[in-house]
Scaffold this active site. Structure first.
Site, PDB file in Angstrom:
ATOM      1  N   GLU A 174      -3.764  20.236  14.252  1.00  0.00           N
ATOM      2  CA  GLU A 174      -3.421  21.636  14.010  1.00  0.00           C
ATOM      3  C   GLU A 174      -2.382  22.099  15.021  1.00  0.00           C
ATOM      4  OE1 GLU A 174      -6.747  24.316  15.751  1.00  0.00           O
ATOM      5  OE2 GLU A 174      -7.820  22.584  14.903  1.00  0.00           O
ATOM      6  N   ASP A 226     -19.450  23.594  12.047  1.00  0.00           N
ATOM      7  CA  ASP A 226     -18.839  22.682  13.019  1.00  0.00           C
ATOM      8  C   ASP A 226     -18.954  23.306  14.396  1.00  0.00           C
ATOM      9  OD1 ASP A 226     -15.959  23.957  13.741  1.00  0.00           O
ATOM     10  OD2 ASP A 226     -16.300  24.192  11.591  1.00  0.00           O
ATOM     11  N   ASP A 285      -8.709  16.108  13.518  1.00  0.00           N
ATOM     12  CA  ASP A 285      -8.361  17.527  13.592  1.00  0.00           C
ATOM     13  C   ASP A 285      -6.947  17.631  14.139  1.00  0.00           C
ATOM     14  OD1 ASP A 285      -8.049  20.216  14.134  1.00  0.00           O
ATOM     15  OD2 ASP A 285      -9.631  20.315  15.652  1.00  0.00           O
TER      16      ASP A 285
END
Length: 288
Positions: free
Chosen positions: A178, A87, A176
């Site tokens: 986090e 990634d 994503d």
């Protein structure tokens, strides 16, 4: 004896200009009041979309190492079917895709967006470049739940690189979510508010693309910030980061992981991953 004004002057109606000026002042005052009221479009936190302070430093897992304790050990060769991939984001710049392909990487995820105002300036080179060397590719969105609504961010992502096409080589988009790189770990939100935000994003992304998004999240963050909510595992694949010899404990709701980010210090680009299955299963995920 005081002088009197002519009667006609006392009865003279105000001119049109004289009427407009007070009315205009009144309208301006009313508009100013509306702007200041809570709940209007101007004051709504879901419409703020303010630009993140350092989006070039926010990538898949950029906050994980600072909050968790990776062992530093690389995982052993997989004993089951798996596929290697990477990634990338703008911090990688122009990526040497042929080098990665020749070293065995067969898929790539590229950061497309963050919040509702940032797009990766290297997106075209990274997204198209990985595709051109033969990889199966996809895009991801770095979530900022305290910046704007889940629906707003899913829409922005889907229209700025995060869409999906049934060409057999485009993977579903990734959310994503986090540790907050800008402040409080859980974005100043309670577990219920965060799970509602995630659900809003996932629902909107599916409506825009026809695909269920992959969720990238660390188990430690998920347990702390969502109360280890288990409601997404039946529909949305899991991408788990853990820099060590095994994937470790998974968040509630998932019996297995789909992707594993096993290091952020690997060759060429840093972030390296494994797809949990044979190459044919990776193709099936792309096919939808």
């Amino acid at each position: 004896m005081p002088a009197l004004r002519p009667a006609a002057a006392r009865r003279e109606p105000p001119t049109a200009v004289g009427v407009r000026v007070p009315l205009l002042s009144l309208l301006v005052a009313l508009l100013a009041l509306l702007v200041a009221l809570p709940g209007t479009a101007y004051a709504s936190p879901t419409a703020s979309g303010k630009r993140p302070a350092h989006p070039e430093r926010d990538w898949l897992g950029s906050t994980v190492r600072g909050h968790e304790h990776p062992t530093g050990r690389m995982p052993p060769p997989s004993l089951t079917a798996s596929v290697e991939g990477v990634d990338v984001s703008s911090h990688n710049g122009n990526v040497p895709w042929s080098t990665l392909w020749n070293s065995g990487n067969r898929f790539a995820y590229v950061k497309a967006t963050e919040g509702t105002s940032y797009t990766n300036p290297y997106f075209a080179q990274q997204y198209n470049g990985s595709y051109d060397v033969g990889m199966i590719r996809g895009a991801y969105h770095f979530a900022l739940p305290d910046n704007s609504s889940g629906a707003d961010q899913a829409t922005y992502f889907a229209t700025h690189g995060g869409g999906w096409s049934g060409d057999g080589r485009t993977l579903p988009g990734v959310l994503d979510i986090e540790y907050n790189p800008y402040g409080s770990v859980c974005y100043g939100m309670g577990a219920g508010a965060l799970t509602d935000w995630i659900a809003d994003f996932l629902r909107t992304y599916r409506a825009r693309t026809g695909r269920d998004a992959v969720i990238y999240t660390a188990t430690g963050w998920w347990k702390q910030c969502t109360g280890n909510y288990g409601g997404f595992g039946s529909t949305d694949p899991l991408w788990a980061p853990r820099y060590g010899s095994s994937v470790g404990e998974l968040p509630a709701g998932w019996g297995f992981h789909t992707f594993w980010q096993y290091t952020d210090t690997g060759p060429t680009v840093g972030d390296h991953n494994r797809f949990n299955g044979a190459y044919s299963r990776l193709q099936a995920l792309a096919d939808g």
